[in-house]
Design an enzyme around this catalytic site. Structure first.
Site, short mmCIF file in Angstrom:
data_model
loop_
_atom_site.label_atom_id
_atom_site.label_comp_id
_atom_site.label_asym_id
_atom_site.label_seq_id
_atom_site.Cartn_x
_atom_site.Cartn_y
_atom_site.Cartn_z
N TYR A 131 0.83 -1.21 0.00
CA TYR A 131 0.00 0.00 0.00
C TYR A 131 0.87 1.26 0.00
O TYR A 131 0.61 2.22 -0.75
CB TYR A 131 -0.90 -0.04 1.23
N LYS B 199 1.00 4.10 -2.92
CA LYS B 199 0.56 5.46 -2.63
C LYS B 199 1.67 6.49 -2.87
O LYS B 199 1.39 7.61 -3.32
CB LYS B 199 0.07 5.56 -1.18
#
Length: 306
Positions: free
Chosen positions: A167, A171
């Site tokens: 993640y 991001k």
């Protein structure tokens, strides 16, 4: 003074708009006068399953308030499907003015135990999905000489978090993608910005709450509803932000933040170049005071939101 956002009858795609932050943005965007393409495949937090019900609920909310919305259930994680998402806007409303890349899943695990499939799934939805949908919209924006991208990054990538290598990488990659879009498409009057949202939603419900410190952090997050992020997204998609591009913002309850971006902070020079020993002896002491601590988002945002 009342500022005209210039969103009346404009068209925006909001991915992952079947709930949480995406739904809040879609509803707020519609309230500002835009017509919305609600993209959501209705999967679980981990990306399993699929249903049109969440998107239908969002559309009902928009229509109840007098707005217009269309539903699209194609996946952002596939190139051909991303083309269909953009085509849905053209088929439904005849134009496209803004894209909000919000869709996401979570597959959290400590790095040394992370399954490659979980790495790939998260990268595909967040990073590849943001590229695919943005790239699909780019020819339209170029032709009409205008458009706005709003991408969701995260402090997990900008700062760091435990157990989120996939993640966090996705991001932070989105922040770089946004900057590249801002640079490449500036000549076409196309803007690209990022938001690092703070909100209690499905995407944050997996945050550990085992220790007293973790429980206190979760209690703070639960005060930050998805709706607190929507005004910033609507602003960045509007004409009021026509001079804003390549930036990274955050919204946390009643607070707004502008993030800096990596730049050199210290330098060292050696005539004739460096050896490993010289780096240890001379460069390391010079650089050490500029090292960033290995902290997590909660360490940086350690005060209570007001």
């Amino acid at each position: 003074m009342t500022i005209d956002l210039g969103l009346k009858d404009k068209v925006a795609i909001v991915t992952g708009a079947g709930g949480g932050i995406g739904r809040a943005i879609a509803v707020e965007m519609a309230r500002a006068g835009a017509k919305i393409v609600i993209n959501d495949i209705g999967v679980s937090l981990g990306g399993e399953g699929g249903s049109a019900s969440p998107a239908e609920e969002t559309r009902a909310m928009i229509e109840a308030a007098g707005g217009e919305a269309a539903i699209n259930t194609d996946s952002v994680a596939d190139w051909d499907s991303a083309q269909k998402i953009v085509q849905c806007a053209m088929d439904s409303f005849g134009r496209l003015d803004a894209v909000v890349n919000n869709a996401g899943i979570l597959r959290d695990a400590i790095f040394h135990k992370m399954d490659p499939a979980d790495w790939k799934s998260v990268i595909d939805v967040h990073l590849n999905g943001s590229f695919y949908v943005s790239r699909a919209a780019a020819p339209l924006f170029r032709e009409q000489h205008g458009g706005a991208f709003v991408h969701m990054t995260s402090t997990s990538g900008l700062i760091g978090n435990v157990g989120q290598a996939n993640y966090s990488a996705a991001k932070l990659g989105i922040a770089a993608l946004s900057k590249s879009i801002a640079l490449d498409m500036k000549r076409y009057n196309v803007r690209s910005n990022c938001i690092a949202p703070f909100a209690w939603s499905r995407m944050t419900s997996s945050i550990p709450a085992n220790t007293p410190e973790e429980k206190a952090r979760v209690e703070k997050l639960q005060r930050m509803t998805p709706e607190t992020n929507a005004p910033l997204a609507v602003f960045l998609a509007s004409e009021a932000a026509r001079e804003v591009t390549g930036q990274i913002f955050a919204a946390r309850l009643n607070e707004l933040f502008l993030f800096n971006q990596p730049r050199p902070v210290r330098s060292a020079h050696a005539d004739g170049g460096w050896t490993p020993e010289m780096i240890a002896e001379r460069a390391l002491p010079a650089f050490r005071a500029g090292f960033q601590p290995v902290d997590v988002s909660g360490d940086v945002f350690a005060w209570d939101p007001m």
